[in-house]
Motif scaffolding. Structure first.
Motif, short mmCIF file in Angstrom:
data_model
loop_
_atom_site.label_atom_id
_atom_site.label_comp_id
_atom_site.label_asym_id
_atom_site.label_seq_id
_atom_site.Cartn_x
_atom_site.Cartn_y
_atom_site.Cartn_z
N LEU A 112 18.63 39.80 67.44
CA LEU A 112 18.79 38.62 68.42
C LEU A 112 19.74 39.16 69.39
CD1 LEU A 112 19.50 35.31 66.20
CD2 LEU A 112 17.89 35.53 67.65
N ALA A 443 15.78 38.21 64.51
CA ALA A 443 15.35 37.32 65.52
C ALA A 443 13.99 36.60 64.74
CB ALA A 443 14.89 37.89 66.84
N SER A 454 9.51 32.09 72.96
CA SER A 454 10.98 32.17 72.64
C SER A 454 11.54 33.39 73.34
CB SER A 454 10.98 32.54 71.25
OG SER A 454 12.34 32.47 70.75
N ILE A 455 11.04 34.67 73.46
CA ILE A 455 11.72 35.82 74.02
C ILE A 455 11.84 35.66 75.48
CG2 ILE A 455 11.29 38.30 74.74
CD1 ILE A 455 10.14 38.45 71.82
N SER A 458 13.88 31.34 75.45
CA SER A 458 14.90 30.68 74.66
C SER A 458 15.91 31.68 74.34
CB SER A 458 14.00 30.08 73.33
OG SER A 458 13.04 28.87 73.87
N GLU A 459 15.66 32.92 73.81
CA GLU A 459 16.53 33.75 73.31
C GLU A 459 17.37 34.50 74.46
OE1 GLU A 459 14.41 36.65 70.95
OE2 GLU A 459 13.72 35.02 69.70
#
Length: 513
Positions: A112, A443, A454-455, A458-459
């Motif tokens: 993450l 992650a 998501s990459i 979001s992350e």
């Protein structure tokens, strides 16, 4: 003339006039030998006087058409074996040099990302509630003492001991010492420590509270490979940088050999000619990563059906990756688990897998990771020849730059697919080995499309500057989160391409892509 003179009944080794081009065999007694006793005795005496021939001379005398030279054959076999051993040694040395960077890149891909805003702001010192109340009381008392005049200090000059013994009935937070000016005159060794809990004891207490802190990596910069290597070295030492080296070497060798074998077999099944290239032997070094994937240098110019050959190449690479997926899974597990977590052997970890077949969850990302970059790098030489009319014979310099650009594009195609595969593998490791500790906070894997979204959105957080110089923070890592470790791959390609450009241009390497 008599009929018997023209056609003798006895077998003769003389050339037959009716068959002038027939050469009689040389096996057997010599031509024109008479079966008398004198000749036989002479032959026996001469045979006894000569030394007994060796196996090599016997084979040469009996089979003169076969060129049997055991000395040269043994020398050629030793040369081939020596070449193979040298290639394997070079492969292992290359794997040793690239393994720390590959381990750091894998860790950045599966962990993450840290909070960029939290990392950018200076971290405040932690204080316990008792210490904070004590420091707050001392600050309030300092402000109270600063409001006094200096005449109070002069009035207290002759009664130091009595003032220290007088209790303070009006404030529970007042200090026991006198004014700040006189407290500064005390020696440092006798003054109370402002922080009664030193850093070392605080770290040891946090490790006692959280045992995972001994091997957990605290990454502050999620995009830096060198920062990940430094944190790895501080956490697990130099041995941790070369974790899974033997598994990586074995996987790269088996992947290239299996790919070459399956490609040749499928080309023969479909009636297509074999493709030559720098990887034709299956073990020769090329522009590849330490995990085995990369540009192979195959060329479709000699194929009668380039599209069919391209499909066969992609299919062979896909099958090779699927067959060796359990070994790649073991390699990823050895990287993301602590070095002290047993077992660390390749065979013992393979036995711990639920099955030696590829898990169904890893099928699609593994197939895409091994087929798409291979097909792209193989089709580019044909496209450059037909569409842009660039050939190594007419413009070798432009062809060299085109090969470097193709390898660079292949790198940016392979890295996002590799990120998906590594996250899917770590997610599967957490499912079948729940007791296995991880050195990072993994992650999540949400499928191919969900993970990419998501990459990017979001992350983590990303800082950007607008035209007015204002710093804006937005969610997600952007496209940079999909290509973690591209700088290491770029400089590796620069080194390989530069060494190939400066090396001697032999005839065998001409036209190599």
């Amino acid at each position: 003339m008599d009929r018997h003179d023209r056609f003798p009944m006895t077998a003769s080794r003389e050339p037959n006039p009716l068959r002038p081009y027939y050469i009689p065999p040389s096996i057997g007694p010599a031509q024109g030998a008479l079966p008398n006793n004198a000749t036989a005795q002479t032959a026996n005496v001469s045979r006894a006087s000569r030394p007994s021939p060796s196996y090599q001379s016997n084979a040469s005398d009996l089979l003169p058409d076969l060129d049997l030279d055991f000395r040269s054959s043994a020398g050629e076999a030793w040369t081939n074996t020596r070449t193979l051993l040298d290639t394997l040694a070079w492969r292992y040395a290359s794997c040793l040099m690239a393994q720390p960077f590959d381990v750091a890149k894998t860790i950045l891909q599966v962990s993450l990302p840290p909070n960029v805003a939290a990392v950018a702001t200076p971290r405040k010192r932690r204080t316990s509630p008792r210490q904070s109340s004590r420091e707050g009381g001392s600050r309030r008392s300092d402000r109270a003492y600063e409001s006094f005049s200096e005449t109070d200090d002069d009035a207290e000059g002759g009664s130091q001991a009595s003032d220290d013994d007088i209790p303070d009935y009006f404030s529970s937070t007042a200090p026991r010492s006198r004014s700040p000016r006189k407290r500064r005159r005390t020696p440092p060794s006798l003054s109370p420590s402002p922080d009664p809990t030193p850093t070392q004891s605080r770290n040891s207490r946090s490790r006692r509270d959280n045992p995972d802190a001994e091997y957990k990596l605290m990454l502050k910069r999620g995009e830096s490979v060198m920062h990940a290597i430094s944190v790895l070295y501080d956490t697990s030492g130099a041995v941790g940088l070369w974790r899974a080296t033997n598994c990586t070497f074995l996987y790269s060798i088996l992947l290239r050999t299996t790919d070459s074998f399956l490609r040749s077999m499928l080309l023969a099944v479909f009636g297509l000619p074999d493709l030559g290239g720098p990887e034709n032997g299956g073990l020769t070094p090329g522009i590849t990563s330490s995990s085995g994937a990369g540009t192979t240098g195959l060329d479709l110019s000699d194929s009668p059906s380039p599209i069919a050959s391209l499909v066969v190449i992609g299919l062979a690479s896909c099958l090779s990756g699927l067959l060796l997926s359990p070994l790649d899974l073991v390699r990823t597990r050895l990287i993301v688990t602590p070095s002290s977590h047993a077992p660390r052997g390749v065979l013992s970890n393979l036995k711990r897998l639920p099955s030696l077949l590829m898990p169904s969850k890893l099928g699609l990302p593994t197939a895409l990771y091994h087929s798409l970059p291979q097909m792209f790098s193989t089709s580019m030489p044909q496209i450059l020849r037909r569409q842009f009319h660039i050939a190594p014979e007419s413009s070798p310099t432009l062809w060299s730059f085109a090969s470097f650009g193709t390898s660079l594009c292949e790198l940016f195609i392979r890295l996002p697919l590799e990120t998906l595969v590594r996250r899917c593998q770590v997610n599967y490791i957490r499912e079948y080995a729940r007791d296995a500790p991880l050195i990072i906070e993994p992650a999540p894997y949400l499928g191919i499309g969900g993970t990419v979204y998501s990459i990017m959105y979001s992350e983590g957080e990303t800082k950007t500057k607008d035209a007015k110089g204002m710093i804006r923070i937005r969610k997600g890592q952007g496209s940079a989160g999909l290509v973690r470790g591209w700088r290491v791959g770029f400089w590796g390609l620069v080194g390989v391409w530069g060494a190939g450009s400066l090396g001697p241009a032999t005839e065998s390497r001409r036209g190599e892509f």
